[in-house]
Design a protein around this motif. Structure first.
Motif, PDB file in Angstrom:
ATOM      1  N   ALA A 163       0.830  -1.204   0.000  1.00 13.29           N
ATOM      2  CA  ALA A 163       0.000   0.000   0.000  1.00 13.29           C
ATOM      3  C   ALA A 163       0.868   1.259   0.000  1.00 13.29           C
ATOM      4  CB  ALA A 163      -0.927  -0.003   1.215  1.00 13.29           C
ATOM      5  N   ILE A 164       1.988   1.221   0.714  1.00 14.61           N
ATOM      6  CA  ILE A 164       2.897   2.369   0.732  1.00 14.61           C
ATOM      7  C   ILE A 164       3.554   2.538  -0.634  1.00 14.61           C
ATOM      8  CG2 ILE A 164       5.053   3.249   1.707  1.00 14.61           C
ATOM      9  CD1 ILE A 164       4.161   1.934   4.378  1.00 14.61           C
ATOM     10  N   ALA A 165       3.955   1.435  -1.251  1.00 14.07           N
ATOM     11  CA  ALA A 165       4.527   1.506  -2.600  1.00 14.07           C
ATOM     12  C   ALA A 165       3.516   2.109  -3.578  1.00 14.07           C
ATOM     13  CB  ALA A 165       4.948   0.113  -3.065  1.00 14.07           C
ATOM     14  N   ARG A 166       2.263   1.689  -3.461  1.00 15.78           N
ATOM     15  CA  ARG A 166       1.202   2.248  -4.321  1.00 15.78           C
ATOM     16  C   ARG A 166       1.044   3.743  -4.077  1.00 15.78           C
ATOM     17  NH1 ARG A 166      -4.417  -0.137  -2.923  1.00 15.78           N
ATOM     18  NH2 ARG A 166      -3.952   1.149  -1.083  1.00 15.78           N
ATOM     19  N   ALA A 167       1.142   4.160  -2.823  1.00 12.30           N
ATOM     20  CA  ALA A 167       1.012   5.584  -2.494  1.00 12.30           C
ATOM     21  C   ALA A 167       2.144   6.402  -3.103  1.00 12.30           C
ATOM     22  CB  ALA A 167       0.992   5.774  -0.985  1.00 12.30           C
ATOM     23  N   LEU A 168       3.286   5.766  -3.337  1.00  8.92           N
ATOM     24  CA  LEU A 168       4.460   6.477  -3.851  1.00  8.92           C
ATOM     25  C   LEU A 168       4.551   6.501  -5.374  1.00  8.92           C
ATOM     26  CD1 LEU A 168       7.141   4.990  -1.414  1.00  8.92           C
ATOM     27  CD2 LEU A 168       6.276   7.339  -1.396  1.00  8.92           C
ATOM     28  N   VAL A 169       3.704   5.739  -6.049  1.00  7.79           N
ATOM     29  CA  VAL A 169       3.933   5.490  -7.470  1.00  7.79           C
ATOM     30  C   VAL A 169       3.784   6.745  -8.341  1.00  7.79           C
ATOM     31  CG1 VAL A 169       1.578   4.822  -8.182  1.00  7.79           C
ATOM     32  CG2 VAL A 169       3.586   3.685  -9.206  1.00  7.79           C
ATOM     33  N   ASN A 170       3.028   7.734  -7.873  1.00  7.34           N
ATOM     34  CA  ASN A 170       2.890   8.986  -8.631  1.00  7.34           C
ATOM     35  C   ASN A 170       3.867  10.065  -8.158  1.00  7.34           C
ATOM     36  OD1 ASN A 170       1.009   8.798 -10.756  1.00  7.34           O
ATOM     37  ND2 ASN A 170      -0.704   8.763  -9.324  1.00  7.34           N
ATOM     38  N   ASN A 171       4.876   9.643  -7.404  1.00  3.73           N
ATOM     39  CA  ASN A 171       5.877  10.586  -6.869  1.00  3.73           C
ATOM     40  C   ASN A 171       5.234  11.743  -6.113  1.00  3.73           C
ATOM     41  OD1 ASN A 171       8.127   9.179  -8.061  1.00  3.73           O
ATOM     42  ND2 ASN A 171       7.541  10.073 -10.031  1.00  3.73           N
ATOM     43  N   PRO A 172       4.422  11.459  -5.099  1.00  2.00           N
ATOM     44  CA  PRO A 172       3.724  12.531  -4.371  1.00  2.00           C
ATOM     45  C   PRO A 172       4.680  13.304  -3.471  1.00  2.00           C
ATOM     46  CG  PRO A 172       3.381  10.463  -3.234  1.00  2.00           C
ATOM     47  CD  PRO A 172       4.133  10.138  -4.505  1.00  2.00           C
ATOM     48  N   ARG A 173       4.322  14.551  -3.188  1.00  4.08           N
ATOM     49  CA  ARG A 173       5.061  15.342  -2.213  1.00  4.08           C
ATOM     50  C   ARG A 173       4.578  15.074  -0.795  1.00  4.08           C
ATOM     51  NH1 ARG A 173       4.858  21.078  -2.476  1.00  4.08           N
ATOM     52  NH2 ARG A 173       6.820  20.939  -1.349  1.00  4.08           N
ATOM     53  N   LEU A 174       3.378  14.502  -0.693  1.00  6.77           N
ATOM     54  CA  LEU A 174       2.704  14.345   0.595  1.00  6.77           C
ATOM     55  C   LEU A 174       2.083  12.961   0.701  1.00  6.77           C
ATOM     56  CD1 LEU A 174       1.223  15.498   3.188  1.00  6.77           C
ATOM     57  CD2 LEU A 174      -0.555  16.307   1.609  1.00  6.77           C
ATOM     58  N   ILE A 175       2.285  12.300   1.843  1.00  3.07           N
ATOM     59  CA  ILE A 175       1.585  11.058   2.144  1.00  3.07           C
ATOM     60  C   ILE A 175       0.629  11.308   3.307  1.00  3.07           C
ATOM     61  CG2 ILE A 175       1.807   8.741   3.125  1.00  3.07           C
ATOM     62  CD1 ILE A 175       4.287   8.331   1.498  1.00  3.07           C
ATOM     63  N   LEU A 176      -0.629  10.940   3.113  1.00  7.28           N
ATOM     64  CA  LEU A 176      -1.631  10.966   4.172  1.00  7.28           C
ATOM     65  C   LEU A 176      -1.909   9.523   4.572  1.00  7.28           C
ATOM     66  CD1 LEU A 176      -4.218  13.606   2.857  1.00  7.28           C
ATOM     67  CD2 LEU A 176      -2.314  13.965   4.439  1.00  7.28           C
ATOM     68  N   ALA A 177      -1.665   9.205   5.838  1.00  7.08           N
ATOM     69  CA  ALA A 177      -1.814   7.838   6.313  1.00  7.08           C
ATOM     70  C   ALA A 177      -2.817   7.799   7.463  1.00  7.08           C
ATOM     71  CB  ALA A 177      -0.464   7.284   6.776  1.00  7.08           C
ATOM     72  N   ASP A 178      -3.878   7.017   7.291  1.00  8.24           N
ATOM     73  CA  ASP A 178      -4.940   6.926   8.299  1.00  8.24           C
ATOM     74  C   ASP A 178      -4.785   5.628   9.082  1.00  8.24           C
ATOM     75  OD1 ASP A 178      -7.189   7.172   9.806  1.00  8.24           O
ATOM     76  OD2 ASP A 178      -8.610   7.064   8.154  1.00  8.24           O
ATOM     77  N   GLU A 179      -4.321   5.724  10.324  1.00  2.64           N
ATOM     78  CA  GLU A 179      -4.086   4.563  11.191  1.00  2.64           C
ATOM     79  C   GLU A 179      -3.313   3.467  10.444  1.00  2.64           C
ATOM     80  OE1 GLU A 179      -4.682   4.415  14.298  1.00  2.64           O
ATOM     81  OE2 GLU A 179      -6.271   5.829  14.782  1.00  2.64           O
ATOM     82  N   PRO A 180      -2.141   3.777   9.887  1.00  2.00           N
ATOM     83  CA  PRO A 180      -1.435   2.816   9.021  1.00  2.00           C
ATOM     84  C   PRO A 180      -0.947   1.567   9.739  1.00  2.00           C
ATOM     85  CG  PRO A 180      -0.007   4.671   9.553  1.00  2.00           C
ATOM     86  CD  PRO A 180      -1.378   5.026  10.063  1.00  2.00           C
ATOM     87  N   THR A 181      -0.902   1.593  11.078  1.00  2.00           N
ATOM     88  CA  THR A 181      -0.463   0.413  11.825  1.00  2.00           C
ATOM     89  C   THR A 181      -1.599  -0.216  12.619  1.00  2.00           C
ATOM     90  OG1 THR A 181       0.217   1.760  13.734  1.00  2.00           O
ATOM     91  CG2 THR A 181       1.869   1.361  12.027  1.00  2.00           C
ATOM     92  N   GLY A 182      -2.812   0.235  12.383  1.00  2.00           N
ATOM     93  CA  GLY A 182      -3.952  -0.198  13.194  1.00  2.00           C
ATOM     94  C   GLY A 182      -4.223  -1.685  13.140  1.00  2.00           C
TER      95      GLY A 182
END
Length: 244
Positions: free
Chosen positions: A155-174
Motif C-alpha cells: 500500500a505504501i509503494a502504491r502511495a508512492l507510485v505517482n511521486n507525491p510530495r505528501l503522504i496521508l496515512a490513516d491509522e497505518p499500523t492499526g
C-alpha cells in the motif's frame, strides 16, 4: 521561508442531521511545511478523521480556506482538484485497500492507469517501488499470499507510485502487531528523510512519537501542537545507553 504543503485557515465542518447542523470541526488553523512529519491525534469523535478527509480532498469544509501545495482548493473545479490530489498526495489506509485478485505489481501500478501511463512504464515503476519496500521477489504474488505487514508495504509503494510530495496515512499500523508496526514506521521515517511530507492519524502514542510533530484534536479543535522530543545520547540515562 520554507514552502507550505498544507495550509488551513479558520476551517469549519458541519454535518446536517435531523436536529440541524452538527459541528465537527471548529475554527481549525494549521500549517504543514514541505518535509514535515506530523502525527494527528485525538479521541474518537474529536474531528481528526474528518480533518484528514478534507486534507485529502475527499470531503469539503463548510467554510474556511484550504490551500494544498499552493492551490486554493475551494475555488477550483472538481477535475482540477482531482488532478492536484493525484499528483500531490499518496494515500495509505488502515485496511490496505488492495485488489485481492490482482498481483502486487498491478496493485502498485493501478494509480498510473488513471494518469495515462503505458503498461510497460507502469510495471517498471511499480517494480522499482516494490523493491524499495523489500518486496521485489513477490511482484507476482497476490495480497492473500503475503502477511499484513507486507500488504501495508504494498500500500505504501502504491502511495508512492505517482511521486507525491505528501503522504496521508490513516491509522497505518492499526491492523498490525507491534513488531511489524515498528517496521512500517521505520519505512515512513526513511521516506521522510528523502523529503516526502508525511501526515498520519494514530491513536497510539508510541506510533506518534516517530513523527517530528504531534497535533492533538479535541471536540473539533486543535488543543495541542508540539514538536516531538527524541532522546539523544547526551540526554539518555546512563543505565539505558547499553540498550539503545
Amino acid at each position: 521561508m520554507q514552502k507550505s504543503v498544507i495550509e488551513v485557515s479558520h476551517l469549519f465542518k458541519d454535518y446536517q442531521t435531523a436536529a440541524g447542523p452538527f459541528p465537527v470541526l471548529k475554527d481549525v488553523n494549521l500549517r504543514i511545511d514541505s518535509g514535515d512529519y506530523v502525527a494527528i491525534m485525538g479521541p474518537s469523535g474529536s474531528g481528526k478523521s474528518t480533518f484528514m478527509n478534507i486534507l485529502g480532498c475527499l470531503d469539503k469544509p463548510t467554510k474556511g480556506q484550504y490551500v494544498l501545495d499552493g492551490h486554493p482548493v475551494a475555488t477550483m473545479e472538481e477535475n482540477a482538484v482531482a488532478g492536484v490530489r493525484n499528483k500531490t498526495i499518496g494515500f495509505v489506509f488502515q485496511g490496505f485497500n488492495l485488489l485481492a485478485r490482482s498481483s502486487l505489481l498491478d496493485n502498485v501500478a493501478l494509480p498510473l492507469v488513471y494518469s495515462g501511463i503505458e503498461k510497460p512504464e507502469r510495471h517498471r515503476r511499480a517494480k522499482v517501488l516494490l523493491e524499495k519496500v523489500g518486496l521485489g521477489k513477490h511482484i507476482n504474488s497476490r495480497p492473500n499470499q503475503i502477511s499484513g505487514g507486507q500488504q501495508q508495504r504494498v500500500a505504501i509503494a502504491r502511495a508512492l507510485v505517482n511521486n507525491p510530495r505528501l503522504i496521508l496515512a490513516d491509522e497505518p499500523t492499526g491492523n498490525l502487531d507491534s513488531v511489524t508496526s515498528e517496521e512500517i514506521m521505520a519505512l515512513f521515517g526513511e521516506l521522510n528523510k528523502e523529503g516526502i511530507t508525511i501526515v498520519l492519524v494514530t491513536h497510539e502514542t508510541d506510533i506518534a512519537e516517530h513523527a517530528k510533530r504531534q497535533v492533538r484534536f479535541l471536540d473539533g479543535k486543535i488543543v495541542e501542537d508540539t514538536l516531538t522530543e527524541r532522546p539523544t545520547p547526551d540526554t539518555l540515562d546512563p543505565q539505558e545507553i547499553d540498550h539503545v
